[in-house]
Design an enzyme around this catalytic site. Structure first.
Site, short mmCIF file in Angstrom:
data_model
loop_
_atom_site.label_atom_id
_atom_site.label_comp_id
_atom_site.label_asym_id
_atom_site.label_seq_id
_atom_site.Cartn_x
_atom_site.Cartn_y
_atom_site.Cartn_z
N ASP A 98 73.98 34.60 93.51
CA ASP A 98 73.67 33.55 92.56
C ASP A 98 72.59 32.68 93.18
OD1 ASP A 98 74.04 31.75 90.32
OD2 ASP A 98 76.11 32.46 90.25
N ASP A 199 70.53 30.84 88.15
CA ASP A 199 71.20 29.75 87.45
C ASP A 199 70.21 28.89 86.65
OD1 ASP A 199 73.91 28.35 87.49
OD2 ASP A 199 72.61 26.69 88.07
N GLU A 241 69.67 33.06 83.77
CA GLU A 241 70.55 32.38 82.80
C GLU A 241 69.66 31.49 81.94
OE1 GLU A 241 74.40 29.36 82.59
OE2 GLU A 241 72.87 29.12 84.12
N HIS A 315 82.07 32.71 84.17
CA HIS A 315 82.86 31.60 84.72
C HIS A 315 82.68 30.29 83.94
CE1 HIS A 315 78.84 31.10 86.10
NE2 HIS A 315 79.12 29.89 86.55
N ASP A 316 81.79 30.28 82.96
CA ASP A 316 81.59 29.07 82.14
C ASP A 316 82.20 29.20 80.76
OD1 ASP A 316 79.99 27.86 84.14
OD2 ASP A 316 78.18 28.85 83.38
#
Ligand code: GLC
Ligand code: CA
Length: 533
Positions: A98, A199, A241, A315-316
């Site tokens: 990440d 990210d 993302e 995870h969000d």
């Protein structure tokens, strides 16, 4: 399009804090991931996307990094990280890191320096503005609530933070900052990582004084520079993302001729169950026609000029069985249906830990059971704006990020085989029934549906390269076909708990979540056939 390994890959996302604890502190760690690699080999995945493992004060669970080249103590050491890379590569699994470079932690050495004085050499690594008539410079809001500006007493200026005030935004306009980031990325590439998940990458070109945060003017220049200076020389996967991407924008990122990224995560389907112009907490039911239309548009529009990433969870996001399926009566059927529906599509599929056993949302009864900074900030904000506790908890239970962050359910022992100590976040109460051990023992489990889908993708080029065509049908059904070299596969899914009349075409059955066809599709029934033509 030049064929790369990641076109036919299936990626498994690990949220390390909740995956597997080995040293009994209730927090998942890197040795825990190593211990579970053989489980992932059994599933058949190609690569792991590892949520951040870098040094961090954990204001946002590792998405606030204080040293990009050090490992968070709770997760282990750099030696552990090196053995993870080694053990994974032995098993032909790549590790995708990440990359969180829109912002750092306020405890990063750069920020500690930057806030010393206005003429500190690192000052310009961040974004500072004077007060405007004693107030914030502009109306920009933080994605975690409140103003995006935080006053710094010592130097008498505001700094920008699009997330928490412990996540100051980096100033990408500064070439020296970019240089430092390239060095850091090259450090990881030299270690042999399989790529980066980037990210909120669409924010790095922000033009603050114009009020522009995503898709700023310089965004694509920066990514092309990044490609040139870092990963362009390696055979790696890069996925951005990008909450603000449309298909047109996604092609800018992922058209190979532009030398930017392999693909992006787009979120159009993920935003369909929120009220127009409001926040994710403002719920509205999923409109099935709209859902089909959006999914299909992305399949068709990227065509030969880009590449899709396929996902329902991360995870969000909440768990898909709870969100759009049925996590009580039809948990197994609906979990398999969403697996078949997604993995039948064109693009690179992502599985979020626990999705492969149909883990469900967590029901919080009180805000004290919530750990996520985003939900907690929203709770206080809405409480002071007159919402009731019940209303707010209802939103959190539907959309909160902790839903996906409860510990992985490995078996039915205390703490679900995740740890021997009280976990950092409570387990979902259903871990005695929903767990990996049970799933591996039951040949009809959700796990084996995923395993079979992954195997099919490896065996059949049509799953990777076939064109996509939507088949018009009953609103409650999602039917599409993939076409490749004279072969035609049909993917059929009932998105509801109703029985819907539908006659199965002739052909070879490749996967299904029910036995023996009828003239109806049963609740959440789904299958793929190789059509006789
Ligand atoms: C991304 C991450 C999320 C994080 C945020 C700020 O959206 O996925 O978990 O809170 O960026 O880094
Ligand atoms: Ca631990």
């Amino acid at each position: 399009m030049e064929r790369k390994w990641w076109h036919s890959a299936v990626i498994y996302q690990i949220y390390p804090r909740s995956f597997q604890d080995t040293n009994h502190d209730g927090i998942g760690d890197i040795p825990g991931i190593i211990n579970r690699l053989d489980y992932l080999v059994n599933l058949g995945i190609t690569a792991i996307w590892l949520s951040p493992v870098y040094q961090s004060p954990n204001d946002d669970n590792g998405y606030d990094i204080s040293d990009y080249c050090a490992i968070m103590k709770e997760f282990g050491t750099m030696e552990d990280m090196d053995s993870l890379l080694y053990e994974a590569s032995k098993r032909n699994i790549r590790i995708i890191m990440d990359l969180v470079v829109n912002h750092s932690s306020d405890e990063h050495a750069w920020f500690i320096e930057a806030r010393q004085s206005k003429d500190n050499p690192y000052r310009d690594f961040y974004i500072w503005r004077d007060a405007k008539q004693g107030h914030v410079p502009n109306e920009l809001m933080s994605i975690f609530g409140g103003s995006a500006w935080e006053w710094d007493e010592q130097t008498q200026q505001y700094y920008l933070h699009l997330f928490s005030k412990k996540q100051p935004d980096l100033n990408w306009e500064n070439p020296l900052l970019r240089q430092k980031i390239w060095e850091m990325m090259n450090f990881w590439l030299e270690k042999g990582v399989g790529g980066f998940r980037m990210d909120v990458i669409d924010l790095i070109g922000k033009q603050i004084d114009k009020g522009i945060t995503n898709n700023g003017e310089k965004l694509h220049d920066y990514l092309q520079e990044m490609n040139r200076e870092t990963f362009g020389k390696y055979d790696v996967l890069t996925v951005g993302e990008t909450w603000g991407a449309t298909p047109e924008i996604a092609k800018l990122y992922s058209n190979p001729s532009r030398k930017e990224l392999s693909m992006v995560f787009q979120f159009e389907h993920v935003c369909l169950d929120q009220q127009e112009g409001k926040e994710k907490w403002d719920l509205k039911p999923l409109n099935l026609s709209k859902f089909k239309q959006v999914m299909s548009r992305w399949q068709i529009e990227l065509g030969q000029e880009g590449w899709n990433s396929l996902f329902f969870e991360n995870h969000d996001l909440p768990r898909v069985v709870s969100r759009w399926g049925n996590d009580t009566t039809y948990r197994i059927e609906s979990a398999k249906m969403f697996a078949i529906l997604l993995h039948g599509m064109k693009g690179t599929p992502y599985i979020y830990q626990g999705q492969e056993i149909g883990m469900t949302n967590y029901l919080a009864e009180d805000i004290s059971q919530v750990s996520d900074i985003e939900a907690i900030n929203m709770y206080h904000h809405r409480l002071s704006n007159g919402y009731t506790k019940e209303e707010i908890l209802c939103s959190i239970n539907a959309k909160g990020r902790d839903n996906a962050r409860t510990p992985m359910q490995w078996d039915s022992s205390q703490y679900g085989g995740f740890s021997n100590a009280t976990p950092w976040l409570a387990l979902n109460k259903n871990y005695k029934e929903v767990n990996v051990k049970q799933a591996l023992e039951d040949k009809c489990s959700i796990f084996y549906t995923y395993k079979r889908l992954i195997a099919l993708r490896k065996e059949h080029d049509i799953m990777v390269w076939g064109d996509y065509e939507l088949v018009p049908t009953d609103e409650r059904l999602f039917v599409y076909e993939r076409v490749y070299n004279g072969v035609r596969w049909q993917v059929v899914a009932n998105l509801t708990s109703e029985h819907v009349p539908f006659k199965r075409d002739r052909g070879e059955l490749l996967i299904a979540n029910y036995d023996n066809p009828t003239d109806c599709l049963r609740p959440y029934e789904a299958y793929i056939i190789n059509k006789e033509i």
